[in-house]
Design an enzyme around this catalytic site. Structure first.
Site: not given
Ligand SMILES: *Cc1c(COP(=O)(O)O)cnc(C)c1O
Length: 281
Positions: A99, A71, A129
């Site tokens: 991601h 990320s 995301k």
């Molecule tokens: C953003 C993210 C999460 C969490 O996702 P949410 O929908 O915000 O709970 C989990 N794992 C990774 C690798 C992330 O980048």
């Protein structure tokens, strides 16, 4: 947190890439398993640590867990080289594709991108995301999913998605499937934006995906840089220690399918201005 802790216990070990997302680290901790950090994307280190863990005879199960797309830097997990190691040492494989889903593999994610669908035991992703809603999912065998539904405490003891969020997520996935050009557009915009940033002299690190960090280094400077961009209409948040290692402060850009070339050019112009003003480029 809900998936890892439902599968792994204090009798187990988890090999975890050192740059894994905080939620993975918390999930590992919640499980009580022994956490063994693996050097970032270092398959030699993974193999040595998997061998040592297996030969110690101390663990009932051993899992390898990694982000599909990292990320903070935007690099892609080396799943093809990881699989033979996992098979040799009997590792459970887990990919957090927060991601990657909606971006890699024409939208289907990093595992699909490498054609490894039947080789990864657990795939987790978020609906927050690329999907643009809220919530998340775990994909795996029916047995695994049945187990999670009855054993995942964070899942059992919290409220489920609202119908509205579930409906929005379904529509979003449908849109992505009906319009693959949207996924292409994210890549096209990212390619353009990254090239322009590089041309004007920024360090954008090792990203292989639309995640576009601009690495500045010093923490205070990174925060000042971000404030100046925001003042000039470009909203990019600073990311500094302890979220990323000390001295690698950055702002992180997320080009989307909705950005027009004019918007990207406007952003580049601001980057050029602020970079010159602060003596960075
Ligand atoms: C953003 C993210 C999460 C969490 O996702 P949410 O929908 O915000 O709970 C989990 N794992 C990774 C690798 C992330 O980048």
């Amino acid at each position: 947190m809900g998936a890892i802790s439902a599968i792994m216990t204090k009798d187990d070990a988890i090999l975890s890439d050192e740059l894994n997302h905080a939620s993975i680290i918390d999930g590992c901790r919640l499980s009580g398993a022994k956490i063994i950090r693996v050097k970032h994307q270092d398959m030699t280190d993974l193999e040595e640590k998997a061998k040592t863990a297996l030969e110690s005879g101390r663990y009932k199960k051993i899992m390898y867990i990694t982000d599909g797309v990292f990320s903070m830097d935007g690099d892609i997990a080396n799943l093809p080289d990881m699989i033979p190691i996992a098979e040799k040492y009997g590792l459970i494989t887990y990919v957090d594709d927060a991601h990657g889903s909606g971006v890699m593999g024409k939208g289907a994610g990093t595992v699909k991108h490498f054609g490894l669908n039947h080789k990864i035991d657990m795939q987790m992703g978020t609906l927050s995301k690329a999907i643009g809603v809220v919530g998340g999912y775990v994909a795996g065998s029916k047995l695994l999913i049945d187990w999670l539904k009855s054993r995942s405490r964070p899942f059992l003891f919290s409220t489920s998605l609202t119908p509205g969020a579930a409906g929005a997520a379904l529509t979003s996935i449908q849109l992505m499937q009906d319009h693959p050009e949207l996924v292409d557009k994210v890549w096209e915009n990212a390619e353009y934006f990254k090239n322009e940033l590089k041309k004007i002299g920024y360090d954008i690190g090792v990203s292989q995906t639309p995640i576009t960090p601009v690495i500045l280094g010093d923490e205070t400077m990174t925060q000042r840089f971000s404030s100046k961009l925001i003042e000039q209409g470009i909203y990019v948040k600073p990311i500094v220690f302890p979220t990323v290692p000390l001295g690698t402060g950055r702002v992180r850009n997320m080009p989307t399918a909705e950005h027009t070339k004019e918007m990207l050019d406007q952003a580049i112009a601001v980057y050029l201005n602020v970079g010159k003003e602060m003596g960075i480029i």
